[in-house]
Scaffold this active site. Structure first.
Site, short mmCIF file in Angstrom:
data_model
loop_
_atom_site.label_atom_id
_atom_site.label_comp_id
_atom_site.label_asym_id
_atom_site.label_seq_id
_atom_site.Cartn_x
_atom_site.Cartn_y
_atom_site.Cartn_z
N PHE A 1 -1.01 16.36 4.69
CA PHE A 1 -1.22 15.73 3.26
C PHE A 1 -0.22 15.85 2.50
CE2 PHE A 1 -3.09 15.74 -1.06
CZ PHE A 1 -4.15 14.81 -0.94
N GLU B 1 0.68 -1.31 0.05
CA GLU B 1 -0.03 -0.04 0.13
C GLU B 1 0.93 1.00 0.07
OE1 GLU B 1 -2.48 1.58 -0.63
OE2 GLU B 1 -4.20 1.23 0.63
N ASP B 2 0.45 2.48 -0.48
CA ASP B 2 1.01 3.62 -0.33
C ASP B 2 0.98 4.32 0.82
OD1 ASP B 2 -1.41 4.21 -0.45
OD2 ASP B 2 -1.41 5.73 -2.15
N ARG C 1 0.80 11.90 -9.27
CA ARG C 1 1.21 10.66 -9.01
C ARG C 1 2.67 10.17 -9.48
NH1 ARG C 1 -3.11 7.58 -6.91
NH2 ARG C 1 -4.97 8.19 -7.78
#
Ligand code: 5GP
Length: 181
Positions: free
Chosen positions: A153, A100-101, A166
């Site tokens: 974030f 997972e990121d 991305r």
């Protein structure tokens, strides 16, 4: 600095630092799964860059599969229910590692692990590039966590802001409004 749509992001983790850490994670996985044939389950979209850097450093015999989530509002209970799509392999008796990121609240990972457990894998582990310990709401054990970060974030290295960013080869953090003045 990087601008994406209406937001400005500053440097956070460089490509060199990220890839050095991925090398350490890969070394650990090579050691832990020596002599085994694990199956890696890559969670799309965000984990694609991390997964490719991690997997090419493994000298194990392994399988790689990809899943994504279909999110929908459950009419009977509050909250967002996510169902895994795309998993074809039989996981029974397999050593499974989810890639997972980022684990933020942990709710996504918790739901994913709960949907994988009934397949009776021999072992189930998680490798995440990023982890925000302060944001954690659901219990998840993270066997391989690249970086513990603050509850801010971030974008880049697979992570997006509104679909963009991305492809950035490093990780950037959202700047405070005050610092943008
Ligand atoms: P969780 O269910 O752990 O709260 O969130 C998991 C998902 O939220 C991640 O797979 C990712 O898509 C998104 N997410 C959480 N924190 C961030 C962040 O800082 N940046 C980005 N781009 N996505 C995030």
């Amino acid at each position: 600095m990087v601008t994406i749509l209406d937001k400005t992001f500053g440097p956070f983790l460089s490509q060199a630092i990220i890839e050095e850490r991925i090398g350490e994670m890969a070394a650990q996985i090579n050691e832990d799964y020596h002599g085994k044939t694990p199956i890696f389950i890559v969670v799309l979209n965000g984990a694609f860059l991390f997964a490719s850097e991690l997997l090419k450093r493994l000298d194990l015999s392994c399988e790689v599969s990809f899943v994504r989530f279909a999110s929908y509002e459950n009419t009977q209970s509050s909250g967002n229910v996510r169902e895994i799509l795309g998993l074809q392999e039989n996981l029974s008796g397999r050593d499974v590692v989810v890639i997972e990121d980022i684990v933020d609240t942990g709710l996504t990972m918790n739901q994913l692990l709960n949907q994988l457990r009934p397949s009776n894998p021999k072992s189930l582990a998680v490798a995440t590039l990023l982890h925000k310990p302060e944001a954690l709401k659901a219990p998840v054990s993270l066997e391989y966590a690249g970086f513990e970060i603050e509850n801010r974030f971030v974008v880049g290295y697979g992570l997006d802001y509104d679909g963009l960013g991305r492809n950035l080869n490093a990780i950037y953090v959202l700047q405070d409004i005050s610092s943008q003045a």
